[in-house]
Enzyme design. Sequence first.
Site, mmCIF file in Angstrom:
data_model
loop_
_atom_site.group_PDB
_atom_site.id
_atom_site.type_symbol
_atom_site.label_atom_id
_atom_site.label_comp_id
_atom_site.label_asym_id
_atom_site.label_seq_id
_atom_site.Cartn_x
_atom_site.Cartn_y
_atom_site.Cartn_z
ATOM 1 C CE LYS A 175 -3.769 2.060 2.590
ATOM 2 N NZ LYS A 175 -4.655 1.884 3.906
ATOM 3 C CB SER A 221 -8.017 3.920 3.027
ATOM 4 O OG SER A 221 -7.183 3.380 4.014
ATOM 5 C CB SER A 249 -8.538 1.089 6.048
ATOM 6 O OG SER A 249 -8.762 2.324 5.720
HETATM 7 N N1 GLN Z 1 -12.960 4.657 6.891
HETATM 8 C C1 GLN Z 1 -12.224 5.127 7.895
HETATM 9 C C2 GLN Z 1 -11.729 6.566 7.611
HETATM 10 O O1 GLN Z 1 -12.215 7.174 6.734
HETATM 11 C C3 GLN Z 1 -10.873 4.316 8.123
HETATM 12 C C4 GLN Z 1 -9.636 4.578 7.367
HETATM 13 C C5 GLN Z 1 -8.569 3.639 7.730
HETATM 14 O O2 GLN Z 1 -8.819 2.584 8.443
HETATM 15 N N2 GLN Z 1 -7.491 4.167 7.254
HETATM 16 O O3 GLN Z 1 -11.167 7.239 8.537
#
Ligand code: GLN
Length: 485
Positions: free
Chosen positions: A78, A153, A177
């Site tokens: 990532k 994400s 995410s």
């Molecule tokens: N969806 C969550 C956010 O927007 C989690 C994002 C993540 O885990 N990086 O913050």
Amino acid sequence: MSETKFSSVVELSKLLQTKQVSAVELAQDYLSRIEAHKELNCFLDVRPEETLAQAREADKRIAEGTAGRLTGIPIAHKDIFVTKEWASTAASRMLEGYMSPFDAAVVSKLKAAGMVNLGKLNCDEFAMGSSNENSAYGKVLNPWDVNAVPGGSSGGSSACVAAGLAPIVTATDTGGSIREPASFTGVTGVKPSYGRPSRLGMIAFASSLDTAGLMAHTVEDIAWVLGDMVGHEPWDSTSENLPAEDFTRDLTRGVKGMRIGVPRAWFTEALDPEVAAAVNNVIEEYRRQGAEIVDVELPSADLGVSVYYVVACAEASSNLSRFDGVRYGYRAKEYTDIQDMIKKSRNEGFGAEPKRRILIGTYVLSHGYYDAYYLKAQKVRRLISQEFDQAFTKVDAIISPVTTGTAYDFGAKKDPVQAYLGDLYTVPASLAGLPCMSMPCGVHSNGRPIGVQLTCARFEEAKMLGIANAWQQVTDWHQRHPKGY
Ligand code: GLN
């Protein structure tokens, strides 16, 4: 050689060790599929020369007899992890083309194990989002249905595994995410306990929550690789100093005699009935295999989303202050003085979502609001954590849905709050720093995959992976692949 497309890490390792395939051949095979599936937009940086150099190195070790079981296995990272040979952007304009002088701890550990990097994976900008629609470099498509989001994400990570473009990938999970995108694309995704993998070289979003993890086709593959990814890092004050563990040790233990908790209060009308049925099916299988199913209560968990977006935005506003156009990253082309330079660089470099979070975070930390929002959120965070501790005095694991529904269409969530509410089931374990994972448990009548979430007590990764494997041993949802891939 396309028969290796959906091979597991374990299968690929055997092929490499018995010299039925070389690391170079394997890397070329994956690189050509990556090239052929550019339409998914999974990758932000691919450098075949660098990949093949690592593969040649792996072949040398295999020939010399100094290889480990992961030597020559391809992986992709990532783009939140910094890498020396590939650009590291966090999917932001702010870091376009940025070359890091060092590898993130997770990257260097897996490199030391001989894994071959295929490139850098698209994601939401600074890992902020749930659908990958916030990337400055365009959305990632879900291979199951190109109209559906791949989750976020880590949408590049999830789509990459689902489409057979890498057997295993790294990802990061701050509030879901890894688990949500894994669930949306029918792959297995594991977030270890906070502090187990080092955050060194992970571009920071929310420092008290950010956790590195893995996605792959099987839980066994993740158990194989996890041990080489984690470990104490003296340069990272939040990295735990724990003895090395064999995360495969409980894979065949089964669930007989275990107590598995179900937070019944999470099964509301908001939950898609087909998702509920698929999760209940997993619960019934565990009962059939000899686990005792008990109800658990996590009364403060429904405050998780509110708490998470206060804490995460507060930390993000502080972390993102380093992007000022002075030291590294984007600098505006024209400006009048230093104040103007900083203002324009931040305005042009950050996308809408990081800006929104900087504003929220600065607000909740400001004098006069700190006690009302930030401090209160920290107190409720503690309560959520204590409720989990309490639950784990009675159960070995907690099982629940990952999300209320399957992957939704691009553009479906117009209002950011709508998107935030989608993190309902994933943020509680993040706030408590617990190991948590998603694995496939069905396909919805809309043709999109369904995942189930497992959570264990802090540092009980091996137990969690064993419970997951008890499901994957008797089902084949994790072996279903999207049509055309
Ligand atoms: N969806 C969550 C956010 O927007 C989690 C994002 C993540 O885990 N990086 O913050």
